[in-house]
Design an enzyme around this catalytic site. Structure first.
Site, short mmCIF file in Angstrom:
data_model
loop_
_atom_site.label_atom_id
_atom_site.label_comp_id
_atom_site.label_asym_id
_atom_site.label_seq_id
_atom_site.Cartn_x
_atom_site.Cartn_y
_atom_site.Cartn_z
N HIS A 61 0.62 -1.17 -0.02
CA HIS A 61 0.14 0.03 -0.02
C HIS A 61 0.81 1.39 -0.02
O HIS A 61 1.77 1.32 0.62
CB HIS A 61 -0.90 0.08 1.26
CG HIS A 61 -1.70 -1.13 1.33
ND1 HIS A 61 -2.31 -1.72 2.41
CD2 HIS A 61 -2.30 -2.04 0.28
CE1 HIS A 61 -3.10 -2.63 2.14
NE2 HIS A 61 -3.18 -2.78 0.93
N LYS A 70 5.80 5.98 7.64
CA LYS A 70 5.24 5.07 8.58
C LYS A 70 6.17 4.48 9.63
O LYS A 70 7.23 3.96 8.94
CB LYS A 70 4.39 3.79 7.81
CG LYS A 70 3.10 4.23 6.92
CD LYS A 70 2.79 3.04 6.28
CE LYS A 70 1.47 3.57 5.47
NZ LYS A 70 1.00 2.39 4.65
N TYR A 130 0.93 1.36 13.53
CA TYR A 130 1.85 2.12 12.76
C TYR A 130 1.42 3.57 12.97
O TYR A 130 0.36 3.90 12.90
CB TYR A 130 2.13 1.85 11.39
CG TYR A 130 0.82 1.57 10.48
CD1 TYR A 130 0.54 2.48 9.48
CD2 TYR A 130 0.06 0.38 10.44
CE1 TYR A 130 -0.67 2.00 8.90
CE2 TYR A 130 -0.90 0.07 9.74
CZ TYR A 130 -1.22 0.94 9.04
OH TYR A 130 -2.36 1.02 7.99
N ASP A 169 -6.40 -6.14 -2.78
CA ASP A 169 -5.09 -6.43 -2.79
C ASP A 169 -5.06 -7.54 -4.10
O ASP A 169 -3.87 -7.42 -4.70
CB ASP A 169 -4.20 -6.69 -1.67
CG ASP A 169 -4.11 -5.71 -0.55
OD1 ASP A 169 -4.24 -4.49 -1.23
OD2 ASP A 169 -4.01 -6.03 0.51
#
Length: 182
Positions: A61, A70, A130, A169
């Site tokens: 992603h 991140k 995250y 995905d």
């Protein structure tokens, strides 16, 4: 806090001390002054957490506008975490780096903006937390095929086990046709 550089410039493994005793452990996840001293971002706009079952792959992603840096860790369980350089003009374009993160090990992966991110759950389940440097923008959300041979990620999947992957995905484009960064 100790920094370990990876083959992808800017992608870093952060290792902080873990204090353990018969009650469990204590670990500092983020201290602004320490991050500042290391040249890392000190302002995070959004915190996320996901829970996934063994053999789940989430990713790869990224966001095209307002790309997110991140800071990733496993808050429960164990994962194989991956960053992919998707900057066309980068000398490490299309290269990936993966590392294992396990709850309580004091390890985090810093993934700068303009890198794709994904992970595979290695334990029965895992919670992945995250911190992000920008907010999530649905209109800018993009994915790359997790199994794109042009990237060639070697996922540590159990032999003969197909990963659990979301419909989104599964439909993700390969690197050759994806909207990437210059």
């Amino acid at each position: 806090m100790h920094i370990e550089h990876t083959p992808l410039p800017g992608v870093l493994i952060l290792q902080s001390r873990v204090f353990t005793d018969d009650r469990g452990f204590f670990n500092e996840i983020y201290v602004a002054s320490k991050f500042r001293d290391l040249g890392l971002p000190t302002e995070f706009i959004q915190d996320n957490c996901s829970r996934s079952m063994r053999h789940t792959i989430r990713g790869l992603h990224y966001q095209t506008t307002s790309p997110q840096g991140k800071l990733v860790r496993a808050s429960y369980g164990k994962i194989f975490d991956v960053a992919v350089d998707i900057r066309r003009n980068s000398p490490t374009f299309c290269q990936w780096f993966g590392t294992t993160l396990e709850a309580g090990d004091g390890r985090q992966l810093w993934i700068p903006p303009m890198f794709a991110h994904g992970f595979l759950v290695l334990s029965e389940s895992a919670d992945v937390s995250y911190k992000c440097t920008t907010e999530y923008l649905h209109s800018a959300d993009r994915s790359l095929a997790w199994d794109d041979p042009d990237i060639g990620i070697v996922w540590p999947l159990d032999v003969g086990v197909a990963p659990l992957v979301s419909e989104k995905d599964l439909a993700a484009p390969r690197l050759a046709t994806a909207e990437l960064f210059e």
